[in-house]
Design an enzyme around this catalytic site. Sequence first.
Site, short mmCIF file in Angstrom:
data_model
loop_
_atom_site.label_atom_id
_atom_site.label_comp_id
_atom_site.label_asym_id
_atom_site.label_seq_id
_atom_site.Cartn_x
_atom_site.Cartn_y
_atom_site.Cartn_z
N TYR A 241 -16.16 -6.74 -3.26
CA TYR A 241 -17.65 -7.00 -4.07
C TYR A 241 -17.77 -5.63 -5.00
O TYR A 241 -16.97 -4.89 -5.18
CB TYR A 241 -18.71 -7.17 -3.01
CG TYR A 241 -19.03 -5.81 -2.57
CD1 TYR A 241 -20.30 -5.15 -3.18
CD2 TYR A 241 -18.69 -5.21 -1.29
CE1 TYR A 241 -20.91 -3.91 -2.83
CE2 TYR A 241 -19.27 -4.05 -1.11
CZ TYR A 241 -20.20 -3.59 -1.57
OH TYR A 241 -20.98 -2.14 -1.22
N CYS A 242 -18.69 -5.96 -5.88
CA CYS A 242 -19.16 -5.25 -7.02
C CYS A 242 -20.42 -5.30 -7.14
O CYS A 242 -21.39 -5.51 -6.18
CB CYS A 242 -18.26 -5.29 -8.09
SG CYS A 242 -18.17 -6.93 -9.03
N GLY A 243 -20.85 -5.56 -8.44
CA GLY A 243 -22.23 -5.62 -8.70
C GLY A 243 -22.63 -7.24 -8.86
O GLY A 243 -23.50 -7.58 -8.26
#
Length: 289
Positions: A241-243
Amino acid sequence: MNYPHLLGNSKVKWVDTEWLEDNLDNNLTIFDVQPDIHDYIKEHIHNAFYFNEWFLREMQGNNPARYIPHDAISTIFGKLGIRNDKPILFYTGKGSYSKKGDGWGQTMAAYSLVRFGHENVHILDGGIDKWKKEERGLTKVFPTVEESEFEAEVHDEYQIEYGEFKNIKDNDDVVVLDARPFKYYAGPSLWSKEGHIPGAKSLQAAAIMNPKNRQLLKPKDEIKSLVEEREVTPDKTVICYCGTGREATNLFLVFKWYLDYPDVRLYEGSITEWTQRDDNPTVTGPSPY
C-alpha cells in the site's frame, strides 16, 4: 538484466531501450505516460500515443481515488485503441516541460491494464530519460488512433478490499509493505493521521529504483537484498500500500512479475482509506508496531 525480463506466463515484462528501438515498427502499441501533456507535445518516442493516467480514478463515497466503473474503462481504453491481442508498452519520465515526473506513471498504467484484463504489457526500464540519454530518436508527430472494441475484465484477485485487509493484515503468513517515503511512514504526512498502518514495514517504492532515474530498476541482487532485510519471503501473502494505491503499484509489479512471488495483493484504498475510519489506529516511528 536480460531483456525482455519475463517469468513464465508473465503478464508484465520489463524491456530495455535497445529492445524497444528494435520493435518500434512491430505489432506494439506504445503509450507515453509523462506527467503533463505538454511533456508529450514537446517530445515523445516515435509512434507513442499519450496516456493520461489521471482519468483512471475518481471520488467515490469518501475515497477520492477509486477506479472509475469498468464499463467506463472499456470505453476509454477502446478510444485509445487498446486491444487484448496486441502488446502494450508504457514509459514515463521526469518531464522536460513540467519537471513533475515521479516515476510511477508507467507502473500505475501497467497495473491498471492487467487489472482490467490485458495480458501482455511491457514497461520500458529507464523510461524516456534513459532513451534520451542514449540519444535515441524523438518526435513531435502524433500518430493516429485506430479505435478498438475493448471489453474490461476485472481481476479482483490482484487487489484487496478494506474488510479483508483489516481481517488478515496481522496474520503470521502475511507481510504488509508501505511504499511511501520513509518520512511519511514514520511521522507527519499529508493524511489526517500520522505514521503508518500498524504492522506495516517500510519498503519505499523509490528504494528499488536507480536514485538517478526513478524509471530504472536497481540490479536484481540489490532488490533481493532489500527484500531479505525485511524478511519478505515467497511463502507469505505480500500486501502493498501507499498513499492512494498508485506508488505501491511499483512494488506490486516487481514482487508479482519480477521476483515471481505467488501471492501479492495491492491495497488500493491504502492509507487514504484507512485514515478515514475513526477507529483505525496508526503508528509513528520506524517500527511496524
